[in-house]
Write a protein that holds these residues in place. Sequence first.
Motif, short mmCIF file in Angstrom:
data_model
loop_
_atom_site.label_atom_id
_atom_site.label_comp_id
_atom_site.label_asym_id
_atom_site.label_seq_id
_atom_site.Cartn_x
_atom_site.Cartn_y
_atom_site.Cartn_z
N VAL A 1 27.43 -8.69 16.18
CA VAL A 1 26.56 -7.47 15.30
C VAL A 1 25.76 -7.56 16.32
O VAL A 1 24.93 -8.52 17.18
N VAL A 2 24.91 -5.88 16.94
CA VAL A 2 24.42 -5.42 17.32
C VAL A 2 22.79 -4.91 17.25
O VAL A 2 23.04 -4.35 16.02
N GLU A 3 21.87 -5.80 17.21
CA GLU A 3 20.22 -5.62 16.40
C GLU A 3 20.08 -4.50 17.39
O GLU A 3 19.76 -4.89 19.02
N HIS A 4 18.45 -4.37 16.82
CA HIS A 4 17.79 -2.78 17.54
C HIS A 4 16.02 -4.44 17.39
O HIS A 4 16.64 -4.96 16.64
N ASP A 5 15.90 -3.38 18.37
CA ASP A 5 14.19 -3.96 18.06
C ASP A 5 13.45 -2.64 18.72
O ASP A 5 14.10 -1.21 18.36
N LYS A 6 12.03 -2.39 18.42
CA LYS A 6 11.41 -1.30 17.74
C LYS A 6 11.39 -0.66 19.28
O LYS A 6 11.52 0.92 19.00
N GLU A 7 11.85 -1.23 20.17
CA GLU A 7 11.51 -0.12 21.88
C GLU A 7 13.54 0.91 21.03
O GLU A 7 12.89 1.93 21.55
N SER A 8 14.51 -0.17 21.40
CA SER A 8 15.77 0.55 21.53
C SER A 8 15.30 1.68 19.41
O SER A 8 16.10 3.00 20.10
N LEU A 9 14.98 1.33 18.97
CA LEU A 9 14.03 2.48 18.14
C LEU A 9 13.66 3.84 17.86
O LEU A 9 14.02 4.92 17.53
N ILE A 10 13.03 3.33 18.86
CA ILE A 10 11.79 4.33 19.51
C ILE A 10 12.59 5.50 20.26
O ILE A 10 12.52 6.58 19.70
N ARG A 11 13.38 4.81 21.45
CA ARG A 11 14.04 5.71 21.61
C ARG A 11 15.43 6.44 21.13
O ARG A 11 15.26 7.24 21.50
N SER A 12 15.41 5.86 20.04
CA SER A 12 17.17 6.50 19.20
C SER A 12 16.25 7.70 18.93
O SER A 12 16.75 8.86 18.10
N VAL A 13 14.95 7.46 17.86
CA VAL A 13 14.20 8.77 16.98
C VAL A 13 13.62 10.01 18.39
O VAL A 13 13.88 10.85 17.97
N GLU A 14 13.61 9.57 19.11
CA GLU A 14 13.00 10.05 20.38
C GLU A 14 14.29 10.97 21.10
O GLU A 14 13.65 11.83 21.87
N ASP A 15 14.92 10.64 21.32
CA ASP A 15 15.86 11.01 21.62
C ASP A 15 16.50 12.29 21.01
O ASP A 15 17.30 12.35 20.35
#
Length: 155
Positions: A83-97
Motif C-alpha cells: 500500500v502506497v500512502e500520500h503525504d501532504k506534499e504529494s496530495l498538493i502536487r496531485s491537486v495542482e497538476d
Amino acid sequence: MKVLVDSNVILELILQREQVELANKSLSLLSQEKHEVYLTVGGFYGMLYTIDNYLRKVMELKKPYRAHALRSIMIQVLNKYQVVEHDKESLIRSVEDEAFSDLEDSCQYQAACKEGCTLLVTFNISDYKVNYDAPVKVVTPQELLDLCMKKKVKS
C-alpha cells in the motif's frame, strides 16, 4: 520493478466484470514475475465502497454476512499488494497538476511517483495525460502483457 495497479484493474477481477480475463492475466503475470505491486490507500477505500455495494445490491447479502465477506475479500487484497500512502506534499502536487482533469487519477499517479514505481496499470488510461518522458509510464493491462512478452523475446 515497482508497479502501481489502479483499483479498477483489481475490481475487474474481484467483481468478475467484462475484462476479468485480461485483469487476471496481467495481475498473475506481475505476481509470477515477483514485481513489487502496489495500490493506493484511496484505491483501497474506493474498493471497500464498491465491493460493499456489490455485495449488498447484487449479491443481496445482509449486514453481518456482507461484513464477513467484505473482510475476507479485503484481507486477500492486502495480503497480495503493498500500500502506497500520500503525504501532504504529494496530495498538493496531485491537486495542482493541471495535466489531469480527474483528480483521483492524479492522486494515483503522484502516489506511484512518490513510491518510485516505473509503471501504473489501469483500464482508464485516457485520464492519464502524462508526458512521454514522465517518471511513471501508464499502461493498460494489455500493454503490460505486451511489454512483458517483448522483454521475454529479447532475453
